[in-house]
Motif scaffolding. Structure first.
Motif, mmCIF file in Angstrom:
data_model
loop_
_atom_site.group_PDB
_atom_site.id
_atom_site.type_symbol
_atom_site.label_atom_id
_atom_site.label_comp_id
_atom_site.label_asym_id
_atom_site.label_seq_id
_atom_site.Cartn_x
_atom_site.Cartn_y
_atom_site.Cartn_z
ATOM 1 N N GLY A 43 4.754 -4.717 7.093
ATOM 2 C CA GLY A 43 6.144 -4.582 7.994
ATOM 3 C C GLY A 43 6.522 -4.078 8.786
ATOM 4 N N MET B 38 9.487 3.286 -7.927
ATOM 5 C CA MET B 38 9.346 1.909 -6.614
ATOM 6 C C MET B 38 10.785 2.086 -6.597
ATOM 7 N N GLY B 39 11.276 3.251 -5.072
ATOM 8 C CA GLY B 39 12.529 2.753 -5.226
ATOM 9 C C GLY B 39 12.784 1.216 -3.666
ATOM 10 N N GLY B 41 10.118 0.765 -2.022
ATOM 11 C CA GLY B 41 9.083 0.319 -2.001
ATOM 12 C C GLY B 41 7.900 0.273 -0.819
ATOM 13 N N VAL B 42 9.043 0.081 0.923
ATOM 14 C CA VAL B 42 7.882 -0.078 1.794
ATOM 15 C C VAL B 42 6.753 1.014 1.870
ATOM 16 N N GLY B 43 7.083 1.665 1.370
ATOM 17 C CA GLY B 43 6.014 2.759 1.337
ATOM 18 C C GLY B 43 4.651 2.079 0.332
ATOM 19 N N MET B 53 -2.994 3.845 -3.724
ATOM 20 C CA MET B 53 -2.478 4.020 -5.073
ATOM 21 C C MET B 53 -2.967 3.152 -6.063
ATOM 22 N N ALA B 82 19.156 8.109 -5.981
ATOM 23 C CA ALA B 82 17.568 7.815 -5.651
ATOM 24 C C ALA B 82 17.239 6.500 -5.278
ATOM 25 N N ALA B 118 13.894 0.807 2.451
ATOM 26 C CA ALA B 118 13.821 2.037 2.097
ATOM 27 C C ALA B 118 15.186 3.010 1.735
ATOM 28 N N GLY B 122 12.678 7.506 -1.742
ATOM 29 C CA GLY B 122 11.676 7.714 -1.380
ATOM 30 C C GLY B 122 11.041 7.867 0.068
ATOM 31 N N GLU B 126 7.652 10.453 -0.157
ATOM 32 C CA GLU B 126 6.124 9.888 0.162
ATOM 33 C C GLU B 126 5.583 11.552 0.984
ATOM 34 N N TRP B 130 4.625 13.141 9.267
ATOM 35 C CA TRP B 130 5.629 12.552 10.225
ATOM 36 C C TRP B 130 6.938 11.561 9.632
HETATM 37 C C1 LIG Z 1 7.070 -0.414 10.439
HETATM 38 C C2 LIG Z 1 7.262 0.975 9.569
HETATM 39 C C3 LIG Z 1 7.886 1.667 10.706
HETATM 40 C C4 LIG Z 1 8.215 2.914 9.686
HETATM 41 N N1 LIG Z 1 9.085 3.832 10.468
HETATM 42 C C5 LIG Z 1 9.492 5.592 10.251
HETATM 43 C C6 LIG Z 1 10.472 5.940 10.582
HETATM 44 O O1 LIG Z 1 10.305 5.803 11.946
HETATM 45 N N2 LIG Z 1 10.826 7.139 10.093
HETATM 46 C C7 LIG Z 1 9.950 7.461 9.326
HETATM 47 O O2 LIG Z 1 10.682 8.760 8.304
HETATM 48 N N3 LIG Z 1 9.586 6.562 8.220
HETATM 49 C C8 LIG Z 1 8.955 5.105 8.845
HETATM 50 N N4 LIG Z 1 8.465 4.335 8.356
HETATM 51 C C9 LIG Z 1 8.003 4.647 6.701
HETATM 52 C C10 LIG Z 1 9.228 4.390 5.717
HETATM 53 O O3 LIG Z 1 10.545 4.537 6.278
HETATM 54 C C11 LIG Z 1 8.841 4.721 3.951
HETATM 55 O O4 LIG Z 1 8.171 4.107 3.457
HETATM 56 C C12 LIG Z 1 10.366 4.760 3.325
HETATM 57 O O5 LIG Z 1 11.245 5.484 3.782
HETATM 58 C C13 LIG Z 1 9.991 5.152 1.836
HETATM 59 O O6 LIG Z 1 10.675 4.899 1.205
HETATM 60 P P1 LIG Z 1 10.725 3.496 -0.376
HETATM 61 O O7 LIG Z 1 12.408 4.128 -0.911
HETATM 62 O O8 LIG Z 1 10.397 2.066 -0.114
HETATM 63 O O9 LIG Z 1 9.738 4.522 -0.906
HETATM 64 P P2 LIG Z 1 8.487 4.403 -1.849
HETATM 65 O O10 LIG Z 1 7.546 2.831 -1.710
HETATM 66 O O11 LIG Z 1 9.811 2.682 -3.118
HETATM 67 O O12 LIG Z 1 7.814 4.616 -2.237
HETATM 68 C C14 LIG Z 1 7.498 5.822 -1.611
HETATM 69 C C15 LIG Z 1 6.631 7.192 -2.563
HETATM 70 O O13 LIG Z 1 7.580 7.628 -3.281
HETATM 71 C C16 LIG Z 1 7.889 7.659 -4.441
HETATM 72 N N5 LIG Z 1 9.018 7.354 -5.522
HETATM 73 C C17 LIG Z 1 9.611 6.508 -5.025
HETATM 74 N N6 LIG Z 1 11.647 6.973 -5.707
HETATM 75 C C18 LIG Z 1 11.162 8.158 -6.301
HETATM 76 C C19 LIG Z 1 11.831 9.332 -7.245
HETATM 77 N N7 LIG Z 1 12.680 8.975 -7.657
HETATM 78 N N8 LIG Z 1 11.541 10.006 -7.585
HETATM 79 C C20 LIG Z 1 9.787 10.407 -7.291
HETATM 80 N N9 LIG Z 1 9.203 9.737 -6.421
HETATM 81 C C21 LIG Z 1 9.692 8.363 -5.893
HETATM 82 C C22 LIG Z 1 7.041 6.575 -5.165
HETATM 83 O O14 LIG Z 1 5.702 6.249 -5.805
HETATM 84 C C23 LIG Z 1 6.221 6.927 -3.665
HETATM 85 O O15 LIG Z 1 4.801 6.964 -4.058
HETATM 86 C C24 LIG Z 1 7.748 3.410 8.434
HETATM 87 C C25 LIG Z 1 7.376 2.516 7.677
HETATM 88 C C26 LIG Z 1 7.028 1.068 8.472
HETATM 89 C C27 LIG Z 1 6.887 -0.124 7.512
#
Ligand SMILES: Cc1cc2nc3c(=O)[nH]c(=O)nc-3n(C[C@H](O)[C@H](O)[C@H](O)COP(=O)(O)OP(=O)(O)OC[C@H]3O[C@@H](n4cnc5c(N)ncnc54)[C@H](O)[C@@H]3O)c2cc1C
Lengths: 166, 287
Positions: A43, B38-39, B41-43, B53, B82, B118, B122, B126, B130
């Motif tokens: 990503g 999965m929200g 899914g980025v993380g 995981m 969410a 994202a 989510g 995480e 940071w």
């Molecule tokens: C290139 C890159 C740059 C980034 N830069 C930043 C940045 O500048 N700042 C920053 O803060 N982040 C940054 N991130 C991290 C990114 O923002 C997070 O990975 C993202 O916000 C996670 O949200 P998501 O919805 O994709 O979560 P997901 O990937 O869907 O879930 C993340 C975790 O939370 C759990 N989860 C999801 N939904 C729920 C729910 N409803 N209840 C309980 N558990 C749940 C999942 O099981 C998993 O363990 C970056 C990531 C990348 C790849």
């Protein structure tokens, strides 16, 4: 395993996939859309960018099954077959590609920006492409290409600015 | 194409796309320990590539209508579902002056493509040291709504985050919403330093409330230790308003008092230096 149907650049494709397949692999390996590049897989570089329904996403962070019933657009889909879009022509005339590996993603992203905002500011461009990397560093040429299409002039600046995350 | 590297393939799992909250809860009840929500899914997808995981069931909540809303509840605050992506939340315009710290933190998360996928929830779940939303949410006294087989509960974000990558959530539970309480007259702001990568090396979330009789200030630091940390000594210095002297003293106090970690990203002394810089920047902007 399950069957999914995805419309890619206007053409419907039905394939049987595994649930854990990435959209990136689905497009490259199953549909042979090779403009979508696999590079960092995490990503960061944005070279696997595609349009999923109405928004750009990084396909290395999307499951193929999520695209079921949706529409995917890649650089092949931005202009009619055999024709170049204005931004593609501008990329050529400004030499905005060096090795060319990232070019499909940049063309798609700048094309989409120009569709949304025909006269983007420098800040709009930097923001819209902040998730893309050009490892050769053609940022200035890309800026000039976008400026030409939008009818503005690109102020020459240091290319590092394009890399600076807002 | 998989090259056999753990960084590009995902473990085997069954994907679920429930349409209602009841369905999600039923799936969690059935698969519990084996499942991951999965929200965006980025993380999750990144963690699965690295085999941090390896769930055998992935429950995608993006199409659950009840989770896809941002609601302004009078007398209570803002409820963010969410399934709401960071981009949708920012575009919806619900984050006003009162929640500026959250808006500023989210607007600088990654890039537009990642923010489209994202979710705020989510990002919070995480609980990586940071990530940027936890300090911002803590500065706003935000809480999370948790649903599970035993019903619902609500807890403050500051209690929800127990440690690095450790949240107060059972295997059959999920977060349904984040609630940002109303606070008239509150002002807030966010600042971070990344050194050019996506990782915050230090971040600060500030809020100052002067509604009614109660004045209160919060200074929450992210990315400097294993969980976000407050600095009460510096908070006290800015409770009654800001001046150049107070800003300088608060920045120096925070730099001295906040405990910082030494790790591969930065040394503790560098983080302390960054705390001084970003505290000055953020408070100066609020003056
Ligand atoms: C290139 C890159 C740059 C980034 N830069 C930043 C940045 O500048 N700042 C920053 O803060 N982040 C940054 N991130 C991290 C990114 O923002 C997070 O990975 C993202 O916000 C996670 O949200 P998501 O919805 O994709 O979560 P997901 O990937 O869907 O879930 C993340 C975790 O939370 C759990 N989860 C999801 N939904 C729920 C729910 N409803 N209840 C309980 N558990 C749940 C999942 O099981 C998993 O363990 C970056 C990531 C990348 C790849």
């Amino acid at each position: 395993m399950r069957e999914i149907t995805v419309r890619v650049n206007g053409r419907l494709s039905r394939r049987t996939i595994k649930d854990n397949e990435l959209l990136l692999d689905f497009l490259r390996d199953r549909l042979e859309v090779r403009s979508v590049k696999a590079a960092c897989w995490r990503g960061e570089c944005g070279l696997c960018t595609v349009k999923l329904d109405s928004h750009l996403v990084k396909s290395c962070l999307v499951l193929a099954v999520e695209a079921d019933g949706k529409e995917v657009k890649t650089v092949e889909g931005i202009s009619p077959e055999g024709e170049l879009s204005p931004i593609q022509k501008a990329f050529v005339s400004h030499g905005a590609a060096q090795c060319g590996f990232c070019t499909p993603a940049w063309v798609l992203a700048t094309h989409e920006l120009l569709q949304e905002k025909p006269h983007p500011t420098q800040a709009d461009l930097v923001e819209a492409t902040s998730g893309l990397v050009c490892r050769c560093g053609t940022y200035n040429q890309i800026r000039e290409a976008v400026a030409e299409v939008s009818g503005t002039t690109a102020r020459p600046r240091h290319m590092k600015e394009s890399l600076a995350r807002a | 194409m998989s090259f056999g590297s753990p960084y590009v393939t995902l473990p085997d799992f069954t994907y679920h796309r429930p349409k209602s909250l009841d369905e999600v809860l039923a799936l969690l009840k059935e698969h519990g320990d084996e499942a991951k929500l999965m929200g965006g899914g980025v993380g999750l997808i990144a963690f699965m590539k690295e085999r941090l995981m390896s769930p055998t069931h992935v429950i995608d909540v993006k199409e659950v209508a009840e989770l896809g809303q941002v609601r302004q509840v009078p007398g209570e605050g803002l409820r963010i579902g969410a399934a709401v992506s960071i981009a949708e939340l920012l575009e919806g315009g619900d984050l006003k002056t009162e929640q500026a710290v959250l808006r500023e933190a989210l607007a600088r998360v990654a890039d537009p493509m990642i923010r489209r996928r994202a979710t705020l929830v989510g990002n919070l779940c995480e609980a990586i040291p940071w990530v940027d939303s936890p300090p911002a949410l803590m500065a706003l006294d935000a809480s999370v709504e948790v649903a599970g087989p035993e019903g619902r509960r609500s807890l403050l974000v500051s209690d929800f985050i127990r440690g690095p990558v450790d949240i107060d959530l059972g295997p059959n539970e999920m977060v349904t919403e984040v609630v940002v309480p109303e606070s008239k007259g509150r002002r807030s702001a966010f600042e971070k330093f990344t050194g050019g990568s996506e990782f915050s090396l230090a971040s600060v979330a500030v809020s100052v409330s002067n509604g009614g009789k109660k004045r209160a200030a919060k200074l929450v630091y992210g990315a400097v230790n294993s969980t976000p940390v407050r600095c009460p000594e510096a908070e006290r210095l800015i409770e009654d308003g800001l001046s150049p002297t107070k800003v300088r003293r608060a920045a120096e106090t925070a730099s001295e008092k906040v405990e910082c970690l030494d790790d591969v990203l930065a040394t503790a002394s560098y983080r302390k230096h960054l705390i001084k810089v970003i505290t000055t920047q953020v408070l100066w902007r609020m003056m």
